[in-house]
Write a protein that holds these residues in place. Structure first.
Motif, PDB file in Angstrom:
ATOM      1  N   SER A 115      -1.522  41.020 -38.317  1.00 45.08           N
ATOM      2  CA  SER A 115      -0.382  41.726 -37.727  1.00 45.08           C
ATOM      3  C   SER A 115      -0.782  43.078 -37.153  1.00 45.08           C
ATOM      4  O   SER A 115      -0.121  43.614 -36.256  1.00 45.08           O
ATOM      5  N   HIS A 117      -4.136  43.793 -36.069  1.00 47.36           N
ATOM      6  CA  HIS A 117      -5.298  43.704 -35.182  1.00 47.36           C
ATOM      7  C   HIS A 117      -5.135  42.525 -34.231  1.00 47.36           C
ATOM      8  O   HIS A 117      -5.422  41.383 -34.582  1.00 47.36           O
ATOM      9  N   TRP A 118      -4.694  42.838 -32.999  1.00 48.41           N
ATOM     10  CA  TRP A 118      -4.472  41.768 -32.023  1.00 48.41           C
ATOM     11  C   TRP A 118      -5.776  41.044 -31.693  1.00 48.41           C
ATOM     12  O   TRP A 118      -5.791  39.812 -31.561  1.00 48.41           O
ATOM     13  N   SER A 121      -6.413  38.445 -34.248  1.00 46.27           N
ATOM     14  CA  SER A 121      -5.493  37.312 -34.087  1.00 46.27           C
ATOM     15  C   SER A 121      -5.937  36.412 -32.939  1.00 46.27           C
ATOM     16  O   SER A 121      -5.898  35.178 -33.053  1.00 46.27           O
ATOM     17  N   ARG A 122      -6.348  37.026 -31.847  1.00 47.51           N
ATOM     18  CA  ARG A 122      -6.804  36.234 -30.702  1.00 47.51           C
ATOM     19  C   ARG A 122      -8.050  35.431 -31.051  1.00 47.51           C
ATOM     20  O   ARG A 122      -8.169  34.260 -30.673  1.00 47.51           O
TER      21      ARG A 122
END
Length: 226
Positions: A115, A117-118, A121-122
């Protein structure tokens, strides 16, 4: 081969130094001996593992009790992702096939990191997507390719973990594969006797060398396998 972009990923945290530091700070470091199970099919999928060194076999049992190997996880890979993210029971078992050092993070800790660290997540989405594509290709191989083709592609896939660009190759780049014939047969939907015969054929063609003393296969010409 479409799935090779994923197999060329050498480390899940490549280019994500800050995210790796955050992941490790929220994880528990573990040392695992050979043959120890990290989790078993049917258990709660409540954690994810980052493999620092060693190799782990991901497998599942059929309704008839036969083991089917799905993946071999290598150093730098994350595993246990799908069940932890989905909050479901393990569909496979994970067993160390060599001594391993790894980091284990609990599901809630991982969700918090994702939530915040984009980029992390990618990367998770990229890896899961790649694994779906790999399994889809393996299913296609089972339906349309003979055993010789399936085994040659498996050996090529395994070589890609050690060699970033298989088009650039020389004799000193030969790499070992430490899987038994039974394990390879499980991964390609065949039997040990057939795998043994095909390996002998590859050896006669100069594609591989079988080291019986060290119980390993040396891949000499990976590009020629596909």
């Amino acid at each position: 081969m479409d799935a090779l972009w994923y197999l060329h990923e050498q480390d899940f945290f490549s280019g994500l130094n800050a995210e790796k530091k955050a992941f490790i700070s929220h994880s528990k470091k573990r040392s695992i001996k050979r043959n120890v199970y990290l989790f078993s099919q049917g258990e709660a999928g409540d954690s994810v593992f980052y493999l620092e060194s060693g190799e782990v076999r991901i497998s599942r049992l059929t309704p008839h009790g036969k083991e089917s190997i799905v993946f071999i996880r290598h150093a730098g890979e994350l595993f246990g992702l799908a069940e932890a993210i989905g909050g479901v029971a393990r569909t496979c078992s994970a067993q160390a096939i060599s001594a391993c050092r790894l980091y284990e993070i609990q599901r809630m800790e991982l969700e918090e990191l994702l939530s915040r660290h984009w980029a992390l997540s990618r990367r998770v989405m990229e890896v899961l997507g790649g694994r779906v594509r790999y399994l889809g290709e393996q299913l296609g191989n089972l339906m349309s390719c003979d055993v010789t083709t399936r085994l040659s592609r498996l050996l090529f896939y395994l070589s890609c973990y050690k060699q970033m660009d298989p088009e650039v190759w020389n004799a000193s780049d030969a790499i070992p594969v430490k899987l038994t014939q039974e394990q390879m047969a499980s991964m390609i939907g065949s039997c040990q006797q057939t795998v043994s015969a095909v390996l002998k054929q590859f050896e006669m063609e100069g594609l591989i060398r079988v080291s019986r003393n060290r119980r390993e296969i040396i891949i000499l010409k990976p590009v020629s396998l596909v």
